[in-house]
Design an enzyme around this catalytic site. Structure first.
Site, short mmCIF file in Angstrom:
data_model
loop_
_atom_site.label_atom_id
_atom_site.label_comp_id
_atom_site.label_asym_id
_atom_site.label_seq_id
_atom_site.Cartn_x
_atom_site.Cartn_y
_atom_site.Cartn_z
N ARG A 78 0.91 -1.13 0.01
CA ARG A 78 -0.04 -0.07 0.01
C ARG A 78 0.82 1.40 -0.08
O ARG A 78 1.71 1.44 0.82
CB ARG A 78 -0.76 0.08 1.24
N ASN A 154 -7.09 8.28 2.53
CA ASN A 154 -6.58 7.74 3.76
C ASN A 154 -7.27 8.43 4.88
O ASN A 154 -7.25 9.71 4.90
CB ASN A 154 -5.10 8.02 3.88
N GLU A 155 -7.84 7.63 5.64
CA GLU A 155 -8.54 8.15 7.08
C GLU A 155 -9.02 9.42 6.80
O GLU A 155 -8.70 10.26 7.44
CB GLU A 155 -7.61 8.17 8.02
N HIS A 221 -9.02 0.74 9.92
CA HIS A 221 -7.34 0.77 10.48
C HIS A 221 -7.60 0.38 11.82
O HIS A 221 -8.31 1.10 12.72
CB HIS A 221 -6.94 2.13 10.05
N TYR A 223 -5.87 0.31 15.32
CA TYR A 223 -4.91 0.83 16.35
C TYR A 223 -5.17 0.53 17.82
O TYR A 223 -5.77 -0.51 18.13
CB TYR A 223 -4.03 2.08 15.95
N GLU A 250 -4.66 -1.01 7.67
CA GLU A 250 -3.57 -0.53 8.53
C GLU A 250 -3.86 -1.32 9.75
O GLU A 250 -4.79 -1.25 10.31
CB GLU A 250 -3.35 1.07 8.69
N TRP A 279 1.25 -1.42 9.10
CA TRP A 279 2.04 -0.03 9.10
C TRP A 279 3.23 -0.15 9.73
O TRP A 279 3.20 -0.25 10.83
CB TRP A 279 0.88 0.85 9.66
#
Length: 452
Positions: A78, A154-155, A221, A223, A250, A279
């Site tokens: 990516r 992205n985001e 994503h 996290y 991610e 990531w």
């Protein structure tokens, strides 16, 4: 009674037709596309992403990272791009990125990072601006549907008014399609990609329905929001129950208890057949998320060792895209500098011979090496197979090929279709690619195409 049966038969036929229309969405004739919850290639093979994010826009000189990422066993990279929030990545640069992905047999997820945190970060671009960036790159993206996924932004929404994500994403998808893009599209969640207020989870169907090609995959994503096994499994269970395509675009690792439970994440992804892209390779302001020390593939960090060599990691679970053939492992060559713009020379086309034509293009070139592409097009009648031949005038050689069986005898080259791309309808086309070597001159040969 016969009249009633006739009416009933008509109703059932109508219902059956409607069902067939529902389960058989349109998608690009060649290219990665969605089938049910899976990403599949044009030959119907399921493709599960096992990849690594690469911060290309800030480290454009790190072209060796593509070969190094491939060497981990990854099948996807990516690639971070910018349309102007940072130094813009031009069409020439993006063509070079695609060439590097193809040379290293990686599926290329291209993402526009400009939109990161819109609504909360004043510097962020809108999704509409991101679409404008892709439109500006259209000349180097069209024709790459087998190899490229477009991650629109992205985001794209921060934590301020995440509800705006739905309408903005719908509009972005529709604008991409109205401008002729046939690619598999990827859309990130709001809340800086983590969807902790569940906007994407609760509105995903609206977004998927907006795509006239039915060729969009949702991306989460993961996290700190996903720091427990239950938070991960609960979120993934919801998407499974709704039958929505999803990838983990991610994620990081659990370097302390507040961070994502990467072990559960990878285990669940493998169990469910979901793609994941970690990531990132290197270059983070906080190097805790770097997989390598200073882009050195021989110096993997704790995180790098975990995702590459660990349980449910890349080496254990990655399968190369079938568009590149079944061979796995590291590429035999990598460029010493960035390829030149794409294409570097004009394609050569000859009149139909035996029911097909062939067009040769050089899509990337570097010292002593190049990547070529040949487009085979059926004539006025359908064909069951094809053979393309040419003779090099300057001592070029073909070292590796995909989507065709290529043999050489001196300067003469013969390429024959493989099992999944020989049959072409009248006027339909397919492509195959190859890597070659050259010195001094790399002229474009004249091609002959014979159909069977």
């Amino acid at each position: 009674m016969k009249k009633q049966l006739s009416i009933l038969g008509t109703v059932l036929a109508t219902v059956a037709a409607a069902v067939l229309m529902f389960v058989s969405p349109a998608y690009a004739a060649t290219g990665l596309h969605i089938s049910g919850t899976n990403i599949v290639e044009r030959n119907g093979s399921t493709f599960i992403m096992r990849g690594i994010n690469h911060e290309h826009t800030w480290f454009t000189n790190q072209t060796s990272s593509f070969a190094n990422i491939k060497a981990t066993g990854a099948n996807t990279v990516r690639v971070v791009l910018s349309g102007g929030r940072w130094t813009a990545n031009s069409a020439t640069d993006v063509a070079n990125v695609i060439a590097l992905c193809k040379q290293n047999r990686l599926i290329c997820v291209l993402e526009d990072h400009d939109t990161t945190g819109y609504g909360e970060d004043g510097a962020a671009y809108t999704l509409d601006q991101a679409v404008n960036y892709w439109i500006g790159l259209k000349s180097v993206l069209v024709g790459q549907e087998d190899y490229v996924v477009i991650n629109i932004g992205n985001e794209p929404i921060g934590n301020t008014n995440p509800g705006q994500w739905t309408a903005a994403t719908v509009a972005a998808i529709q604008k991409m399609r109205s401008n002729g893009f046939q690619h598999l599209l990827m859309v990130d969640a709001p809340n800086w990609g983590q969807d902790w207020q569940y906007t994407m989870r609760d509105n995903g169907q609206t977004v998927l329905d907006a795509d006239t090609q039915h060729n969009t995959v949702l991306s989460i994503h993961m996290y700190a929001v996903f720091n427990t096994a239950s938070s991960i499994t609960s979120y993934l269970d919801t998407f499974k129950s709704k039958g929505w395509p999803l990838v983990i675009g991610e994620f990081g690792w659990q370097f302390d208890s507040s961070q994502v439970d990467d072990q559960t994440l990878m285990s669940e992804a493998v169990k469910r057949g979901l793609g994941y892209i970690g990531w990132s390779w290197a270059g983070n302001n906080d190097p805790i998320l770097d997989m390598t020390n200073n882009f050195d593939p021989n110096s993997l960090t704790t995180w790098g060792l975990r995702i590459v060599n660990g349980t449910n990691g890349i080496k254990a679970t990655s399968k190369q895209a079938s568009i590149y053939g079944t061979t796995t492992g590291t590429p035999t060559t990598s460029p010493t500098s960035s390829p030149t713009s794409s294409p570097t020379t004009s394609p050569t086309t000859i009149p139909p011979t035996g029911g097909c034509t062939a067009t040769y293009s050089i899509v990337g070139s570097w010292p002593n090496g190049f990547q070529g592409d040949v487009k085979v097009t059926a004539g006025s009648s359908a064909i069951n197979g094809w053979t393309v031949t040419w003779t090099y005038a300057n001592g070029q050689t073909v070292s590796q090929a995909w989507s065709a069986t290529v043999t050489s005898s001196g300067s003469s080259v013969t390429a024959r279709n493989v099992s999944y791309n020989g049959k072409l309808a009248a006027g339909a086309a397919t492509n195959f690619g190859f890597l070659g070597s050259w010195t001094g001159t790399n002229s474009v040969p004249t091609l002959s195409c014979t159909a069977s």
